[in-house]
Design an enzyme around this catalytic site. Structure first.
Site, mmCIF file in Angstrom:
data_model
loop_
_atom_site.group_PDB
_atom_site.id
_atom_site.type_symbol
_atom_site.label_atom_id
_atom_site.label_comp_id
_atom_site.label_asym_id
_atom_site.label_seq_id
_atom_site.Cartn_x
_atom_site.Cartn_y
_atom_site.Cartn_z
ATOM 1 N N GLY A 247 -35.315 83.215 -17.189
ATOM 2 C CA GLY A 247 -34.162 83.868 -17.802
ATOM 3 C C GLY A 247 -32.958 83.845 -16.889
ATOM 4 O O GLY A 247 -32.809 82.964 -16.045
ATOM 5 N N SER A 248 -32.133 84.839 -17.018
ATOM 6 C CA SER A 248 -30.885 84.905 -16.274
ATOM 7 C C SER A 248 -31.099 85.441 -14.861
ATOM 8 O O SER A 248 -32.129 86.055 -14.558
ATOM 9 C CB SER A 248 -29.890 85.814 -16.995
ATOM 10 O OG SER A 248 -30.360 87.156 -16.977
ATOM 11 N N GLY A 252 -33.627 88.361 -13.292
ATOM 12 C CA GLY A 252 -34.423 88.178 -12.084
ATOM 13 C C GLY A 252 -34.192 89.269 -11.065
ATOM 14 O O GLY A 252 -35.127 89.718 -10.378
ATOM 15 N N GLU A 269 -37.826 81.663 -12.629
ATOM 16 C CA GLU A 269 -37.024 80.483 -12.988
ATOM 17 C C GLU A 269 -35.751 81.004 -13.644
ATOM 18 O O GLU A 269 -35.746 81.379 -14.811
ATOM 19 C CB GLU A 269 -37.800 79.570 -13.948
ATOM 20 C CG GLU A 269 -39.092 79.008 -13.385
ATOM 21 C CD GLU A 269 -38.878 77.927 -12.343
ATOM 22 O OE1 GLU A 269 -37.705 77.594 -12.048
ATOM 23 O OE2 GLU A 269 -39.878 77.418 -11.816
ATOM 24 N N CYS A 303 -31.487 75.143 -18.764
ATOM 25 C CA CYS A 303 -31.265 75.604 -17.389
ATOM 26 C C CYS A 303 -30.878 74.432 -16.495
ATOM 27 O O CYS A 303 -30.241 74.627 -15.448
ATOM 28 C CB CYS A 303 -32.504 76.310 -16.859
ATOM 29 S SG CYS A 303 -34.022 75.366 -17.023
#
Length: 514
Positions: A247-248, A252, A269, A303
């Site tokens: 995600g963003s 994180g 990630e 991404c």
């Protein structure tokens, strides 16, 4: 401002027809279209609602974790090659239902057909990788300094793996984690993006069918649906040994300290503000093809999307002309139409973020070379954006941020050291490329003081990673590694074993006692 609408490249079916397609795909897989829940499964193709899945309550999430924890106690004792039987069956089912699952990916994520089918093929490929891995969970045997002793390391199943995935790769990222976790002896609790719950329901049904065909406990995989609060329960639960979250960067930052506080493991990630350096020696035709796919593919919602293009000033004008010509030919519209190359953004928030970024870039002195306007395809609830190129005088604050949209910033340089410094001058560190015909330039980019990303390519774009190599990045990207190479080690725990097969008891380091 770039809010004007343009004519669509293609037209789309209405939401009712798309809902019927979702129902047919789910039934083929062995699931039903949910209609009585509180969540809203919407399609970015029209913006309309496809289904209403039920959100899991906190008690249901806790129960799912408990089922996975209980299943782990026996699953970990099954030999790895036997555990792989579930993954083998999953691979077969994915092959049989490739088109059904790809249709759901297009309906929920808006990917064009070729990319949706490619994502399901990636799932099949990672299953094949995991099958081979099941017989290669190797440990080392090391020479002991003590006579009559053997020193070795062994790898054991870790526990429950919590998988939190994002909308842009709704099935592939789940498979990277799940196929490897299962052969490593772990059980899985999956919290998908609430935007792509139908693909998750389909994958869960296929995994349960695979477990039944292999004679395995179906409780080794659990699916929990809902908003961020559902993911938070996975993050905070000590029964979840590893949280693998995609995600963003903002997400994180929230996940990592909470997992660390309970001494759990994280595999993150996160964002990727990816760049490519194009040198004066580059093949511009090759670079153009690679850049267009990497920057405009998936409507810029990967991404690994190419967001910054750092071009030697001697070839910058020529490359810009080539790119603008190519961008103006990109068909934007219905992702089910095989002629379409750019589908919709996921929702209105993504469109607003793109417009905000374009406005900021132009206020910072950027020149909009092409694109950026909204394409009217299926009404006001859907958001299609013509991919944009903005030539920037410098790497301003907006260029250093990641905007999840098809916006490419073009910058120029005069020497390679400067280009690498600009390349590395962002918080993220996922994927990178250099286009060059000079081996020295390529090696310089790949060296320790070259690209600081987890992925560094030569003469290919930033997207399209193969499953055989470990996938992930550095800095604000989170440092995680999934899929290939030795990424399996994240899903297992290591034990160092010393075996004394002599009748003596010597101590290490020559110590004598008593």
């Amino acid at each position: 401002m770039t809010h004007a609408t343009t004519s669509p490249a293609t037209t789309v079916a209405d939401t009712a027809a798309l809902r019927a397609r979702a129902q047919r795909a789910l039934r083929a897989i062995g699931a039903e279209l949910p209609t009585a829940g509180t969540l809203s499964a919407r399609t970015p193709i029209t913006g309309g609602e496809l289904a209403a899945p039920a959100a899991h309550s906190p008690d249901q999430v806790d129960a799912a974790i408990e089922k996975a924890a209980n299943a782990f106690r026996s699953w970990r004792t099954v030999p790895a090659p036997q555990r792989a039987a579930v993954v083998r069956q999953l691979s077969r089912l994915l092959t049989d239902h490739l088109d059904d699952l790809a249709e759901l990916v297009t309906l929920e994520a808006g990917k064009i057909g070729a990319e949706a089918r490619g994502e399901v093929q990636e799932m099949i490929d990672v299953c094949e990788f995991a099958l081979g891995l099941s017989r290669q969970l190797y440990g080392y045997t090391m020479p002991s300094e003590r006579p009559g002793h053997r020193l070795q390391e062994t790898w054991h199943p870790l526990g429950v793996v919590g998988v939190i995935s994002a909308f842009n790769f709704p099935v592939a990222v789940w498979s990277w984690n799940t196929a490897i976790a299962l052969v490593c002896g772990d059980t899985v609790v999956w919290k998908p993006s609430e935007t792509t719950s139908l693909t998750a329901i389909a994958c869960h049904a296929l995994l349960r069918r695979a477990a039944a065909a292999a004679g395995a406990d179906p409780q080794i995989h659990q699916l929990v649906l809902g908003t961020a609060e559902v993911g938070e329960r996975l993050v905070d639960d000590e029964r979840v040994a590893l949280v693998s979250a995609t995600g963003s960067v903002r997400m994180g930052r929230a996940v990592a300290p909470r997992v660390a506080a309970r001494f759990g493991r994280c595999l993150l990630e996160l964002g990727g503000n990816n760049a490519a350096v194009v040198t004066a020696s580059a093949d511009l035709e090759l670079a153009t093809r690679a850049v267009v796919f990497a920057a405009a593919g998936t409507a810029g919602q990967r991404c690994t999307t190419l967001r910054r293009l750092i071009v030697h000033r001697d070839v910058a004008d020529r490359l810009a002309d080539r790119l603008v010509t190519a961008y103006r030919q990109l068909p934007v519209g219905d992702p089910f139409d095989p002629r379409t190359l750019v589908g919709p953004l996921i929702d209105g928030r993504a469109y607003a973020a793109a417009q905000h970024a374009l406005d900021r870039a132009q206020r910072d002195g950027g020149e909009l070379l092409c694109g950026g306007e909204r394409v009217e395809v299926a009404g006001e609830q859907s958001y299609y954006l013509r991919p944009a190129i903005v030539r920037m005088p410098a790497q301003t604050a907006i260029v250093r941020e990641e905007t999840f949209a098809p916006i490419l910033y073009l910058l120029t340089y005069t020497d390679l050291d400067t280009a690498i410094a600009v390349h590395n001058g962002v918080p993220q560190g996922l994927s990178s490329s250099i286009f060059t015909g000079d081996q020295r330039e390529a090696e310089r980019f790949l060296a320790a003081d070259g690209s600081d990303c987890g992925i560094a390519n030569v003469n290919i774009g930033t997207s399209g990673a193969e499953i055989g190599g470990a996938f992930g990045g550095e800095k604000h990207t989170g440092g995680g590694r999934e899929s290939g190479s030795d990424s399996w080690k994240a899903y297992m725990r290591r034990a160092t074993n010393t075996i004394n097969y002599s009748a003596d008891l010597p101590l290490a380091q020559g110590i004598t006692f008593g």
